[in-house]
Design a protein around this motif. Structure first.
Motif, PDB file in Angstrom:
ATOM      1  N   GLY A   1       0.014   1.629   6.325  1.00  0.00           N
ATOM      2  CA  GLY A   1       1.131   2.120   5.520  1.00  0.00           C
ATOM      3  C   GLY A   1       0.720   3.245   4.593  1.00  0.00           C
ATOM      4  N   LEU A   2      -0.445   3.102   3.965  1.00  0.00           N
ATOM      5  CA  LEU A   2      -0.937   4.148   3.066  1.00  0.00           C
ATOM      6  C   LEU A   2      -1.212   5.438   3.832  1.00  0.00           C
ATOM      7  N   LEU A   3      -1.865   5.332   4.972  1.00  0.00           N
ATOM      8  CA  LEU A   3      -2.153   6.532   5.766  1.00  0.00           C
ATOM      9  C   LEU A   3      -0.870   7.201   6.243  1.00  0.00           C
ATOM     10  N   ARG A   4       0.117   6.403   6.604  1.00  0.00           N
ATOM     11  CA  ARG A   4       1.415   6.984   7.014  1.00  0.00           C
ATOM     12  C   ARG A   4       2.052   7.754   5.864  1.00  0.00           C
ATOM     13  N   GLN A   5       1.966   7.200   4.648  1.00  0.00           N
ATOM     14  CA  GLN A   5       2.497   7.910   3.481  1.00  0.00           C
ATOM     15  C   GLN A   5       1.732   9.200   3.227  1.00  0.00           C
ATOM     16  N   LEU A   6       0.406   9.119   3.276  1.00  0.00           N
ATOM     17  CA  LEU A   6      -0.423  10.296   2.992  1.00  0.00           C
ATOM     18  C   LEU A   6      -0.177  11.436   3.969  1.00  0.00           C
ATOM     19  N   TRP A   7       0.072  11.112   5.221  1.00  0.00           N
ATOM     20  CA  TRP A   7       0.196  12.129   6.249  1.00  0.00           C
ATOM     21  C   TRP A   7       1.645  12.440   6.638  1.00  0.00           C
ATOM     22  N   SER A   8       2.619  11.860   5.930  1.00  0.00           N
ATOM     23  CA  SER A   8       4.021  12.016   6.316  1.00  0.00           C
ATOM     24  C   SER A   8       4.618  13.372   5.966  1.00  0.00           C
ATOM     25  N   GLY A   9       4.098  14.019   4.947  1.00  0.00           N
ATOM     26  CA  GLY A   9       4.696  15.259   4.487  1.00  0.00           C
ATOM     27  C   GLY A   9       5.862  15.029   3.536  1.00  0.00           C
ATOM     28  N   LYS A  10       6.120  13.797   3.157  1.00  0.00           N
ATOM     29  CA  LYS A  10       7.238  13.484   2.260  1.00  0.00           C
ATOM     30  C   LYS A  10       6.826  13.415   0.799  1.00  0.00           C
ATOM     31  N   HIS A  11       5.536  13.427   0.517  1.00  0.00           N
ATOM     32  CA  HIS A  11       5.050  13.236  -0.849  1.00  0.00           C
ATOM     33  C   HIS A  11       4.011  14.291  -1.199  1.00  0.00           C
ATOM     34  N   LEU A  12       4.001  14.690  -2.468  1.00  0.00           N
ATOM     35  CA  LEU A  12       2.919  15.554  -2.941  1.00  0.00           C
ATOM     36  C   LEU A  12       1.685  14.719  -3.280  1.00  0.00           C
ATOM     37  N   ALA A  13       1.936  13.508  -3.760  1.00  0.00           N
ATOM     38  CA  ALA A  13       0.863  12.574  -4.065  1.00  0.00           C
ATOM     39  C   ALA A  13       1.389  11.162  -3.823  1.00  0.00           C
ATOM     40  N   VAL A  14       0.494  10.257  -3.535  1.00  0.00           N
ATOM     41  CA  VAL A  14       0.866   8.877  -3.217  1.00  0.00           C
ATOM     42  C   VAL A  14       0.123   7.948  -4.168  1.00  0.00           C
ATOM     43  N   LYS A  15       0.841   6.966  -4.701  1.00  0.00           N
ATOM     44  CA  LYS A  15       0.213   5.932  -5.526  1.00  0.00           C
ATOM     45  C   LYS A  15      -0.046   4.731  -4.614  1.00  0.00           C
ATOM     46  N   PRO A  16      -1.309   4.403  -4.369  1.00  0.00           N
ATOM     47  CA  PRO A  16      -1.643   3.383  -3.375  1.00  0.00           C
ATOM     48  C   PRO A  16      -1.465   1.949  -3.883  1.00  0.00           C
ATOM     49  N   LEU A  17      -0.295   1.622  -4.435  1.00  0.00           N
ATOM     50  CA  LEU A  17      -0.089   0.313  -5.057  1.00  0.00           C
ATOM     51  C   LEU A  17      -0.132  -0.849  -4.072  1.00  0.00           C
ATOM     52  N   LEU A  18       0.557  -0.744  -2.942  1.00  0.00           N
ATOM     53  CA  LEU A  18       0.551  -1.847  -1.982  1.00  0.00           C
ATOM     54  C   LEU A  18      -0.863  -2.084  -1.457  1.00  0.00           C
ATOM     55  N   PHE A  19      -1.552  -1.011  -1.118  1.00  0.00           N
ATOM     56  CA  PHE A  19      -2.924  -1.149  -0.630  1.00  0.00           C
ATOM     57  C   PHE A  19      -3.797  -1.798  -1.696  1.00  0.00           C
ATOM     58  N   LYS A  20      -3.649  -1.352  -2.949  1.00  0.00           N
ATOM     59  CA  LYS A  20      -4.447  -1.888  -4.045  1.00  0.00           C
ATOM     60  C   LYS A  20      -4.138  -3.365  -4.276  1.00  0.00           C
ATOM     61  N   ARG A  21      -2.863  -3.746  -4.191  1.00  0.00           N
ATOM     62  CA  ARG A  21      -2.501  -5.165  -4.355  1.00  0.00           C
ATOM     63  C   ARG A  21      -3.142  -6.023  -3.270  1.00  0.00           C
ATOM     64  N   GLN A  22      -3.112  -5.543  -2.044  1.00  0.00           N
ATOM     65  CA  GLN A  22      -3.733  -6.287  -0.958  1.00  0.00           C
ATOM     66  C   GLN A  22      -5.240  -6.409  -1.182  1.00  0.00           C
TER      67      GLN A  22
END
Length: 92
Positions: free
Chosen positions: A63-84
């Motif tokens: 999920g984090l990699l999809r967010q990072l490479w989606s082109g929809k965000h300038l920056a991503v806060k990795p909260l779900l990954f960090k919680r896991q």
């Protein structure tokens, strides 16, 4: 206008600063990123393994990699990954 697809920055989560550089490095490891973005990594996880973190960590990484490479965000806060990760290693 959305940013172009490709790697983006990570927002600091307030804990030790080595998590984001490690995630950025993994994000730029092309074979690993291609495996996650292609959906192959999740299919290769053994959900019954005690080392597999009940498949939550690989899914959060995908999920984090999809967010990072989606082109929809300038920056991503990795909260779900960090919680896991915190569920298994609270040091992060």
């Amino acid at each position: 206008m959305h940013p172009a697809p490709g790697p983006k920055g990570l927002v600091h989560t307030g804990r030790p600063g080595y998590l984001n550089p490690a995630l950025q490095g993994l994000s730029h490891t092309q074979p690993l990123t291609a495996r996650f973005l292609g959906g192959m990594a999740s299919s290769q996880v053994n959900p019954s393994s005690k080392l597999g973190f009940r498949c939550q960590a690989p899914a959060a990484c995908e999920g984090l990699l999809r967010q990072l490479w989606s082109g929809k965000h300038l920056a991503v806060k990795p909260l779900l990954f960090k919680r896991q990760l915190d569920d298994f290693t609270p040091a992060f």
